[in-house]
Design a protein around this motif. Structure first.
Motif, PDB file in Angstrom:
ATOM      1  N   ILE A  29      -2.735  -4.679   6.457  1.00  0.00           N
ATOM      2  CA  ILE A  29      -2.911  -3.742   7.581  1.00  0.00           C
ATOM      3  C   ILE A  29      -4.394  -3.666   7.941  1.00  0.00           C
ATOM      4  O   ILE A  29      -4.770  -3.690   9.116  1.00  0.00           O
ATOM      5  N   GLY A  30      -5.224  -3.591   6.907  1.00  0.00           N
ATOM      6  CA  GLY A  30      -6.659  -3.534   7.138  1.00  0.00           C
ATOM      7  C   GLY A  30      -7.184  -4.772   7.844  1.00  0.00           C
ATOM      8  O   GLY A  30      -8.097  -4.683   8.679  1.00  0.00           O
ATOM      9  N   TYR A  34     -13.347   0.242  12.526  1.00  0.00           N
ATOM     10  CA  TYR A  34     -14.006  -0.025  11.248  1.00  0.00           C
ATOM     11  C   TYR A  34     -14.127   1.241  10.402  1.00  0.00           C
ATOM     12  O   TYR A  34     -13.943   1.203   9.175  1.00  0.00           O
ATOM     13  N   GLU A  35     -14.430   2.352  11.039  1.00  0.00           N
ATOM     14  CA  GLU A  35     -14.542   3.601  10.294  1.00  0.00           C
ATOM     15  C   GLU A  35     -13.197   3.983   9.675  1.00  0.00           C
ATOM     16  O   GLU A  35     -13.124   4.472   8.538  1.00  0.00           O
ATOM     17  N   GLU A  71      -9.556   2.983   3.093  1.00  0.00           N
ATOM     18  CA  GLU A  71      -9.776   2.088   1.943  1.00  0.00           C
ATOM     19  C   GLU A  71      -8.721   0.996   1.884  1.00  0.00           C
ATOM     20  O   GLU A  71      -8.149   0.707   0.822  1.00  0.00           O
ATOM     21  N   TYR A  72      -8.488   0.355   3.016  1.00  0.00           N
ATOM     22  CA  TYR A  72      -7.453  -0.685   3.074  1.00  0.00           C
ATOM     23  C   TYR A  72      -7.749  -1.864   2.161  1.00  0.00           C
ATOM     24  O   TYR A  72      -6.831  -2.485   1.622  1.00  0.00           O
ATOM     25  N   GLY A  92      -0.541   6.987   6.405  1.00  0.00           N
ATOM     26  CA  GLY A  92      -1.891   6.441   6.507  1.00  0.00           C
ATOM     27  C   GLY A  92      -2.090   5.529   7.681  1.00  0.00           C
ATOM     28  O   GLY A  92      -3.099   4.836   7.772  1.00  0.00           O
ATOM     29  N   ALA A  93      -1.160   5.478   8.619  1.00  0.00           N
ATOM     30  CA  ALA A  93      -1.301   4.592   9.761  1.00  0.00           C
ATOM     31  C   ALA A  93      -2.342   5.123  10.716  1.00  0.00           C
ATOM     32  O   ALA A  93      -2.536   6.321  10.837  1.00  0.00           O
ATOM     33  N   LEU A  94      -2.995   4.214  11.386  1.00  0.00           N
ATOM     34  CA  LEU A  94      -3.961   4.613  12.397  1.00  0.00           C
ATOM     35  C   LEU A  94      -3.218   5.047  13.649  1.00  0.00           C
ATOM     36  O   LEU A  94      -2.457   4.283  14.220  1.00  0.00           O
ATOM     37  N   ALA A  95      -3.445   6.263  14.058  1.00  0.00           N
ATOM     38  CA  ALA A  95      -2.835   6.744  15.293  1.00  0.00           C
ATOM     39  C   ALA A  95      -3.852   6.690  16.408  1.00  0.00           C
ATOM     40  O   ALA A  95      -5.061   6.712  16.173  1.00  0.00           O
TER      41      ALA A  95
END
Length: 632
Positions: A81-82, A112-113, A119-120, A280-283
């Motif tokens: 995912i990262g 990136y942040e 901490e992927y 923990g997914a990026l929304a």
């Protein structure tokens, strides 16, 4: 819905989620591999490619968000995912480098942040060498974005993490040599030491919080300006032995890059990281970052091609391509910083051990080509251990030269790596603003009068640079003094006097900044209202954007300030080799020995108790509101 569409949806729903996901991953990887080596300077030609690959990664990111639980159950790992998020960050940064639009840089920071926060790449990195390398490359790429964004707190945080990770990897993978990554750490530490907090008391970018809006600046008289030009593009390049750099961004080109951009609304970019969604997914963030950092009353940033140690043929190709794409009302800035050729035979001395190996790493996250974690195939770099013609000089010495060119490569290959004035003359069919920072800058006067269509404007550094700082090779420790004058004039003045940031009280510094700003405004008004300013300067100064940026009244006034300071400075007084020049000449009203120019210098000198360091005419009064104490 047609029967065919229904059949396609039915067949698609029968395919396992994991299989559809990996099909998308494969498609995205292929698209990414096609654009990662595309040059940034051919912008218009590759816009379609970028949008196609970005569309695929958008689909991929959305798909993994919507099906996160099923994919995790099917074996999807956090680092995978990262890696998708990291690729998207690379795409955004790449598009920033191609267009200079700040919104892309902000979006790269957001992704990136989020990777750092989630901490992927952390989990399992000390059991898997390849995963450890992915984390190191991610930190290095994020460092570059933060550096360009001037997010100094995050830069220092990332440097500490990079140091600790390299040390941990060295202990964990004892059979693996991490010497190259230690060199990368040394490189960024050296960069930050040179580009100190003192150099960043205020942003090098132009900020409406600290500077006036371009609409309030005086306009050049219409009869003087034959036409108005807009700064559209810039080519920034430097080549010095052992120069301070990080990845492929040298200290001098970094400062010029910063000075050619608007600071977003406020002093710095808004702090807005990605939101954390379920699992923990990026929304998606509710903030419209493009609108948040863009001011519709300001023109766009000029596009910039930052070339790290290009070959001559590559430099000429880039220049030709940009000139071909330059709009009819555009002007191109060319900044070249390099040592000049000399009549001396110098031994091949200097530290070059290990620098080439460091560049094997840094090219993977350098600012000119989007790369995956594979090996770079960039041809933009030349060997870094070429000798510097000025390396064996003593402090303040001036060298003679006979061939008259800039050395952009190894000295043993003759003219193959030399940039001569004649190399730039064919491109004067378009409006050029040329800045030469070199001990051979004087030879580029030959361009003036030899143009092929448009007269060029030139700012030329002194042929001899006065030593600053404590190092014998001062430009290796802090960069070019001439470039600092053009980008951060007050800091340059302090460095010339040997004053560091720790020696200055902030109230004194703010007072000095106010005095300098007033002097720059006065010079700008003189230029704008002068009836004998050369049309070359007048047509450049006719547009608010150019008056605000490096081709504006203020940086031309920064040149005027630099020339006045070095002309009146005791150690360089009456020594022409230490004085910068410009072509065509500016009006006499702004010459160094006028009352206005000397008053500007004496005010600052008295504030810093350094009037004895300059030679002033006795008729120059010392203003009452300046502190009266002096010392040599």
């Amino acid at each position: 819905m047609s029967q065919q569409q229904m059949n396609n949806n039915t067949s698609s729903s029968n395919i396992p989620v994991s299989e559809r996901y990996w099909t998308l991953v494969d498609k995205a990887d292929k698209k990414f591999s096609k654009i990662r080596d595309l040059p940034y300077y051919e912008r218009n030609r590759y816009d379609t490619y970028f949008y196609k690959v970005f569309k695929v990664y958008t689909q991929l990111w959305k798909f993994q968000q919507e099906n996160r639980q099923k994919l995790v159950e099917a074996g999807l790992k956090r680092w995978e995912i990262g890696e998708i998020a990291s690729r998207i960050g690379q795409l955004y940064y790449g598009q920033y480098m191609r267009t200079s639009e700040a919104s892309y840089l902000s979006e790269a920071y957001i992704f990136y942040e989020a990777i750092l926060t989630r901490e992927y790449f952390r989990e399992g990195s000390f059991q898997d060498f390849n995963l450890a390398n992915k984390q190191l490359r991610f930190l290095a790429r994020f460092l570059m974005v933060c550096l360009v964004l001037n997010r100094r707190e995050m830069v220092h945080q990332l440097v500490n993490q990079l140091k600790m990770l390299v040390d941990e990897c060295k202990r964990t993978f004892q059979d693996t040599d991490f010497k190259e990554w230690k060199l990368v750490v040394q490189e960024i530490v050296r960069f930050l030491k040179a580009d100190t907090a003192f150099m960043n008391i205020r942003p090098l970018r132009y900020s409406l919080v600290l500077d006036p809006h371009p609409d309030v600046l005086p306009h050049v008289a219409a009869p003087v300006a034959r036409k108005n030009l807009r700064l559209r593009d810039a080519v920034l390049s430097s080549y010095h032995h052992n120069e301070v750099k990080f990845s492929e961004l040298t200290l001098d080109t970094f400062r010029m890059l910063q000075c050619l951009e608007w600071e977003p609304s406020g002093s710095f970019y808004p702090s807005a990281g990605g939101k954390s969604g379920q699992n923990g997914a990026l929304a998606s963030s509710p903030i419209n970052h493009s609108q948040d950092i863009a001011d519709p009353t300001l023109p766009p940033n000029p596009r910039k091609a930052v070339l790290y140690r290009p070959s001559l043929t590559h430099f000429i190709a880039v220049l030709a391509t940009i000139c071909e794409e330059l709009p009819p009302d555009g002007v191109l800035l060319v900044y070249l910083s390099a040592s000049g050729t000399t009549g001396h035979t110098l031994s091949l001395s200097g530290s070059g051990t290990g620098i080439n190996t460091a560049e094997n790493i840094t090219r993977d996250f350098q600012s000119h080509t989007i790369h995956s974690d594979g090996t770079s195939t960039s041809s933009m770099s030349s060997p870094s251990n070429s000798p510097n013609p000025s390396a064996s000089q003593k402090k303040g010495d001036c060298i003679s030269y006979h061939t008259g060119c800039l050395q952009f490569g190894n000295r043993g290959s003759g003219g193959l790596n030399c940039i001569y004035p004649s190399d730039l003359i064919p491109f004067t069919r378009r409006p050029l603003f040329i800045i030469i920072e070199s001990d051979a800058s004087e030879v580029f006067k030959a361009i003036s009068g030899a143009e092929k269509g448009e007269r060029a404007a030139l700012l030329l550094s002194p042929n001899c640079s006065f030593p600053i700082g404590s190092s014998d090779a001062s430009r290796h420790s802090v960069g070019s003094l001439f470039t600092i004058f053009l980008t951060a004039p007050l800091q340059a003045f302090c460095l010339l006097l040997g004053i560091s940031g720790s020696d200055i009280e902030m109230d004194t510094y703010k007072h000095a900044e106010s005095l300098l700003s007033s002097s720059l405004n006065d010079w700008g008004l003189k230029l704008a209202t002068s009836d004998n300013v050369d049309p070359v300067w007048a047509q450049i100064l006719g547009d608010p954007f150019l008056r605000r940026f490096l081709l504006s009244l203020y940086p031309i006034c920064r040149f005027i300030f630099c020339r006045a300071v070095l002309t009146l400075f005791v150690q360089t007084y009456n020594k022409e080799e230490f004085h910068p020049e410009c072509m065509p000449a500016l009006p006499d009203a702004v010459s160094p020995r006028t009352s206005a120019s000397q008053t500007a210098v004496v005010q600052l000198a008295k504030l810093f108790h350094a009037t004895k360091r300059f030679v002033f005419t006795e008729a120059i009064p010392l203003p009452d509101h300046i502190s009266s104490g002096t010392r040599s």
